[in-house]
Each structure stands twice: as structure tokens, then as C-alpha cells.
Design a protein around this motif. Sequence first.
Motif, PDB file in Angstrom:
ATOM      1  N   GLN A   1       0.829  -1.201   0.000  1.00 22.19           N
ATOM      2  CA  GLN A   1       0.000   0.000   0.000  1.00 22.19           C
ATOM      3  C   GLN A   1       0.865   1.252   0.000  1.00 22.19           C
ATOM      4  O   GLN A   1       1.964   1.289   0.520  1.00 22.19           O
TER       5      GLN A   1
ATOM      6  N   LEU B   1     -14.700  -5.704  12.132  1.00 25.57           N
ATOM      7  CA  LEU B   1     -13.787  -5.796  10.995  1.00 25.57           C
ATOM      8  C   LEU B   1     -14.011  -7.161  10.333  1.00 25.57           C
ATOM      9  O   LEU B   1     -13.500  -8.174  10.785  1.00 25.57           O
TER      10      LEU B   1
ATOM     11  N   ASP C   1     -13.435  -9.668   7.594  1.00 21.80           N
ATOM     12  CA  ASP C   1     -12.590 -10.082   6.477  1.00 21.80           C
ATOM     13  C   ASP C   1     -13.302 -11.059   5.552  1.00 21.80           C
ATOM     14  O   ASP C   1     -12.762 -11.435   4.515  1.00 21.80           O
TER      15      ASP C   1
ATOM     16  N   ARG D   1     -16.423 -10.299   4.489  1.00 24.03           N
ATOM     17  CA  ARG D   1     -17.343  -9.424   3.746  1.00 24.03           C
ATOM     18  C   ARG D   1     -18.712 -10.094   3.586  1.00 24.03           C
ATOM     19  O   ARG D   1     -19.187 -10.344   2.463  1.00 24.03           O
TER      20      ARG D   1
ATOM     21  N   MET E   1     -17.022  -2.552   9.068  1.00 24.99           N
ATOM     22  CA  MET E   1     -16.001  -2.273   8.061  1.00 24.99           C
ATOM     23  C   MET E   1     -15.546  -3.579   7.422  1.00 24.99           C
ATOM     24  O   MET E   1     -15.431  -4.608   8.097  1.00 24.99           O
TER      25      MET E   1
ATOM     26  N   ARG F   1     -12.518  -4.575   4.503  1.00 20.39           N
ATOM     27  CA  ARG F   1     -11.494  -4.071   3.591  1.00 20.39           C
ATOM     28  C   ARG F   1     -11.549  -4.803   2.252  1.00 20.39           C
ATOM     29  O   ARG F   1     -12.038  -5.931   2.148  1.00 20.39           O
ATOM     30  N   GLU F   2     -11.005  -4.174   1.256  1.00 16.28           N
ATOM     31  CA  GLU F   2     -10.895  -4.800  -0.058  1.00 16.28           C
ATOM     32  C   GLU F   2      -9.626  -5.640  -0.102  1.00 16.28           C
ATOM     33  O   GLU F   2      -8.536  -5.153   0.206  1.00 16.28           O
ATOM     34  N   LYS F   3      -9.774  -6.904  -0.465  1.00 11.10           N
ATOM     35  CA  LYS F   3      -8.614  -7.794  -0.578  1.00 11.10           C
ATOM     36  C   LYS F   3      -8.390  -8.109  -2.049  1.00 11.10           C
ATOM     37  O   LYS F   3      -9.173  -8.815  -2.673  1.00 11.10           O
TER      38      LYS F   3
ATOM     39  N   HIS G   1      -2.580  -9.909   2.082  1.00 15.22           N
ATOM     40  CA  HIS G   1      -3.493  -9.170   2.967  1.00 15.22           C
ATOM     41  C   HIS G   1      -3.155  -9.403   4.437  1.00 15.22           C
ATOM     42  O   HIS G   1      -3.755  -8.792   5.310  1.00 15.22           O
TER      43      HIS G   1
ATOM     44  N   ASN H   1      -5.931  -7.116   8.969  1.00 19.51           N
ATOM     45  CA  ASN H   1      -7.276  -6.654   9.276  1.00 19.51           C
ATOM     46  C   ASN H   1      -7.256  -5.641  10.413  1.00 19.51           C
ATOM     47  O   ASN H   1      -7.933  -4.604  10.369  1.00 19.51           O
TER      48      ASN H   1
ATOM     49  N   TYR I   1      -5.795  -2.381   9.229  1.00 20.15           N
ATOM     50  CA  TYR I   1      -6.801  -1.667   8.439  1.00 20.15           C
ATOM     51  C   TYR I   1      -7.748  -0.910   9.365  1.00 20.15           C
ATOM     52  O   TYR I   1      -8.073   0.263   9.127  1.00 20.15           O
TER      53      TYR I   1
ATOM     54  N   GLN J   1      -8.552   3.108   9.619  1.00 20.23           N
ATOM     55  CA  GLN J   1      -9.891   3.625   9.365  1.00 20.23           C
ATOM     56  C   GLN J   1     -10.463   4.425  10.524  1.00 20.23           C
ATOM     57  O   GLN J   1     -11.369   5.240  10.328  1.00 20.23           O
TER      58      GLN J   1
END
Length: 775
Positions: free
Chosen positions: A64, A291, A293, A295, A316, A318-320, A326, A332, A335, A339
Motif C-alpha cells: 500500500q 472488521l 474479512d 465481507r 467495516m 477491507r478490499e482484498k 493481505h 485486518n 486496516y 480507518q
Amino acid sequence: MNSEHGGQPYIAAHTSSSYSINNPYSHDGPEEMVELQSPRPYRSPASHDDQGSDFDFQFQQDQQSARPAIVPYRPGLGHNPPDYTSSPGLFPTPRTSYGPESFVNSPFASRSASPTLYQHSQFESSASLGRIPLVSKPASPAFAKDWIHSGSIARLSDRDDIDIWKGWKRVVFMFTPFLTFANTAIYLFYLGLRIYCIISAQNAANITFAGAWVFVAIEVAVMVPSLMHNCWTMMAAKKRGRPKLRLTGNDCPTVDVFITCCGEDDDVVMDTVRGAVDQDYPIESFRVIVLDDGRSASLEEAVNNLAITYPNLHYMAREKIPGKPHHFKAGNLNYGLDQTHTLEGGAGQFMAALDADMIPEQQWLRAVLPHLLVDPKMALACPPQLFYNTPASDPLAQSLDFFVHVIEPIKDALGVAWCTGSGYVVRREALDQIGNFPLGSLAEDVATSTLMLGKGWKTAYIHEPLQFGTVPEDYGGHLKQRTRWAIGTVDTAFKLKFCLWGDAVRKMSFAQRFSGFLYATLSLYTLLLTASIFAIPIILLWGKQLVAYANQDQLHWLIWTCFATTLANRLCEFALFIPAGYHTGQRGSRYQLWMSPYIALCIVRSFMLPSWLGGQTQAFKPTGSLGSALNERDAKLRKNMFVRLRVILFNFMALFHFAFVYVTLIAVVISTYRCFKVEKGFKDIVVCLLTHAFWPPMTFLFLCSSLWTPVSYAIDPPSMPDREELLNRDPKTGVAHPTSKSKKIAFGGQAAWFELELTVGTVLTVLVFVYSFFF
């Protein structure tokens, strides 16, 4: 203690003046004061003296991009840091600007730290934490209003474990260091005598007793873990003085509570979420952030629906990106740390974390946070992980009771408490200094606390029952969980050079280094232990004499020292296991044996074998996302016994355990037959049996019963009720907490059988000791 912070203590409060606070760790009442000053302006991690760690292990790098400035991103705002005006949000909005962010390479190739907004705080009122004396009056758990003073810390007891174990048990446990020392000394004398007698026998008979040497080597290999633990438990002589504290009033520091999940059942996660938002804590001072992971759309909907009632609840995910590392749970959590700056009010002063299945008690935050507030160098405080769905007798030793009730308190007394992965609260300043949660480790909790200790921070273990979760409900899930822990511990140890040298552990004490080295070594030791275990049936089939001696006097001394060693060991076990429960300790001893082949195999595959020979890359599989194909603990849905045996013996490789037990028993039968066939007199037959297979306390019996665990589990698995039956649920709020009964492990038939085996071995040792005076 010298530190990178210039010796200036930090407290989660924002004020322009210095103030003092009574120290609840002191027994001298208000006479002992801890001076707390205003926090220093934030410095980026690169400005600390520890910049440029010499830790050269580079794992997968996070790709990142770096942020140009320490600015909490807010929708609709540009990149220039604005001067925020005060607004009624969850956390007060800072009125400050921020300088450029610096980056520093962390020992675990972690991403750069996310700076915390230390400038904002909830301690703006005159009734701040530091202005009101601590409560020293004893209090009932009901928190009677007549003794509460807003903004103070109550000292409820001199011991945080006052409600867990007390009375005669504590008196007996005080003798543990002395019993351990005596047990170790007697065993070493016995071992030396065994070797001396073998040498004497070889000189007298002019032959080599190969079987005796192999048997001694196996005895040493099996006992080494116990001896290493003995060295550690002798340190229990150091008195532990962690008090039971409570943060009272409404002037409380701000906390971001993370709940990490990845594919667990929505019902399980939501019970944890409801317990987290139902904390006895000012709602404006803490946030709960799920959080996810995995989704999950259904979980997101459930969280958002609950957030209507609890505005401090957030979801929340995150985009993996495929192909981009990741970093599993650590990624996680990092992240989530990032955030929190985008939320109204910015990041909290402290961060807390819960596993998806860990339901916190209502007083969780108020119980843990005071230990961080009274000591500016305390980076992390963590309660034990306890469970409410452990079956009777705990056949797979899933409870962790020996670790959380015996080992962790001893480590805490020595200043080397580990983060146990859930329920902990951590100071954001300490996280910033180590670059947030280290990446590239399957044991990010152990790595995090170790790196903090290496920077000179402190960690605390709060021995209170403040969270309850679930153990894996199937055999496969249990194996994957425990082997992952072992691999993560070894991997972390390699990267930290076994905590023996390097900049990452530069400020560790001897006890802290010894602890890190010990537990990593014990995981690696499973390789030798496994080889030694499977040598037992081979030497029994070999038919050679296992105990050699030159004359009758030496045989007498061998029997007498064996008797003394056996009794000393049982007394030591009884005293040492008391905090966790005697039967819990016995299960743990068996667990070390039957799990060693699994752990050894995973270590070989992960660290020694290339991929073309069956080596495996380290992979993380969340235990909660593993479905139980056998449903072995559901009396209605479980597969039949033949299916269970086939899956556990072949799919989970318990065939090795099965073969060991049967080959060993066959070898014992053959050895016994030889003695009755060759020897004639009663005395000669007894001596032959003792020196070939039945040397007290019949080690082969203990090994067979331990290695039989997977097979017995497949034949007769424990039955557990539906999870809902283990909970007390509030019909109005939906908040659920485990029942009192479910928090305790019931005594079952397996525990009674194990104790019967040990009793038989002990009685045999006593009988042999008595009989030795007659020949």
C-alpha cells in the motif's frame, strides 16, 4: 526505566497542568503518589532512538502507498489539514494541525504506523481522573453508590484473582517452587544413578546394554519438557502483586474496540457484538468496530440494524486484492487502525480487540483499562481466554486452563505477560512505536507483545474472568487451530532470534528472553519427542534388558530412587496444577504427547521440506469458518462410528496413534511371555518383568492412554447441547452471556479413567518399593 519517551509518563488525558494520582498498586494508601504530567506532543516512530532496527528478516511487504501527512481523512475534505471546529461527535474533534508522517521499517516488515490523535481526549472536565483520589474502601461487586466517586479508580482487592481461587489452595501453591526444586533434584539423581548402573553393568559383564541406553534416552526425551517447565515454575517464588481495579465514573479514556471476524456464523459474531456494545462504559467514550474479512452481506445488515440502537457501532470490510498479500488478522487489525482516523473524532486513545466468538463481560473495559492508566509504561493488558462450550472432561484439552491459570500469572509476575489474542487493551502510542501489528506472522499477538517488551514497554495479565468464547467443535478444527499456534510461535521465534539478541529485543530482561526462548524451544522439541515416543514399541519388541545393573544393591537403589521420583512428581503436579484444577493439568500432560506428532509434522513441512517434497507455505484458516463434517458433538447429527474412525484415522492421520498403541501392547505381551517362559522362580520373573517392560510407574501405560486420545474421541465423542442452551439471553436487548454452569468444565468418566491409570502406576511403584526389601 529509560525509554524513548524521555522518561516522561503518558496518561490518556489532555490537560495543561501536572497532577498526581494515587497508585492502586501500592499498599500504603494515599501516601504513595505517581506523578502524571501532560502528554508530550506526538512524534513519529522514526524519531525514536530505536530507529533502524537490525532485524533483517524481510517477509512479504505490504504494497500500500504511503499517506503524505498525518491527517484523518473525512469525506468532502481535501488533503490539507483543516482546523476542525468542535462538534458533538462520539469523540471530541481535535483543534490542531499535523506534520508530515515518517516511516520506519519494523522487525516484521509491518506497514507504517498510523499515528494516534493524542491531542483530543475525554478528560476536559474538572473532575478528571487525576484530580480525584482513588477509592481504597473495600467494595462489593454491586458498586454501591455510597462509595463511588466520579473519575476515580477503585482498588477492589489486593489480588485480581481473588474470585477465582483462594483459601487452602493458595497455601499449597506457595510450596510449588520448593516441591519443583526437590522433584527436579531427585529426578536428576535418579537419572545419574541409571547411567552409573549401566556403565557398571557393562564393565562387570563386558557387554553393551544397548536397550538400556535407548530406554534412558527415551526417558530423558520424554521428561525434558517437564524439566524445562520445572525451571520456569520455580520462578513462581516471585510474588505476583496485580490488584483488582475498576475504573469508575464517566470521565473515561476513548477506546476503539475491534471485533475481527472471517466467515464465522452471524449468530456467534452478533453475540460478541451485543456484549461489546453493552459495556458498562460511557457510550460517548468507546466505539465498537466489526472488521469483517469475510465481507458477509448478512452480517453487515445485522450490524447496521443494531447500530440504529447503538450509534457507536460500525461495520467495516477491507478490499482484498487477489495476488496482493493481505496479512490475515494482523492486516485486518491494521486496516481498522487506519480507518479510525476517518471516523468522527478520529482515533481513540486506546485500542481493544475481541475475537469473533469472545463475549466480553459487562465490566471488561472498566477492569482492564485501570492497569494501563496507573502506569504510563504499560503498553498492553490482557485477560485470559475462557470458554463456555468445553465438553465434560475436556478430552482434547481445549480449555487452555493450565496456561491461563498457572503459566500466564507466573509470567506476569516476571514482567513477561503475553498478549493472548483477544480481550486485550493496548496503548496506541506503543502500537505506533512498533509500526502497528507486525505482518508476516501467524502469531501476531505474541509478536506484538514481544516487540513491545523489546522496546522497553510493559505488559500485564489481568487474571479475571472477563471474556468467554467457544472452542472448536470438531477434531479437524482443533488440529488446525493448535498447529497454527505452534507454527506461528516458531516462526516468530526465528524472526526474533529466539529473543536472545538483536535490536528488536534489546530492552528485554533475562526473564523475558528466557520465556521467549523456552516456549519456542518447546514447540521445536516436539520433533525429538515424537521420535522418542515411536521408539518405545521398537525397543520393547527388541527384547533387550531396559534397566541394567551390576548387583542386587544397585537394583535396590534404582527401585528406591524410582519410588522417590514418582511420589515427588505426583506431589509436585498436585501443587502446581491447583490454580487450574488437578485434572486439567493431567489432561495437559497427555495433550503434549498425543499432539506432538501433529505439531512435529507441521514444523517439518513448514520450515524444513521444500515444496516438491511436500513442504507447505504457511496458511491461515480461521477456526470459526471450518465446518464440522462429522458433527461429532451433536448427538442427533453426528456421523456413525465407522465414518468417524475412517475420517480421524486416515484424513487426520491418527492411524499413527492407533498403530503405536497396538504395537506397544503387543510388544508388552511378547516381553511378558518371554519372562514367564525363560525364568522359573517368582523373584526372577518379577525382576525380569521390571527390567524389560514393567519398570515403574509403567511408562508404556501412560504413553498408550495418551496416544489413544484421537481414537477414543472418534469412538465415543462428547455430546454438547446447542450453543443457545449454554447462554442466558436478555429477551429485550438480545445480549447473551454464558451460564454459570457452562463456564465450568464438568467432571466426566474420562477424567476418572485417567486418574485411575495414574493411581495404578503409583500403587505399583509403592508395591515394588515394598517388595524390594524382601529380595
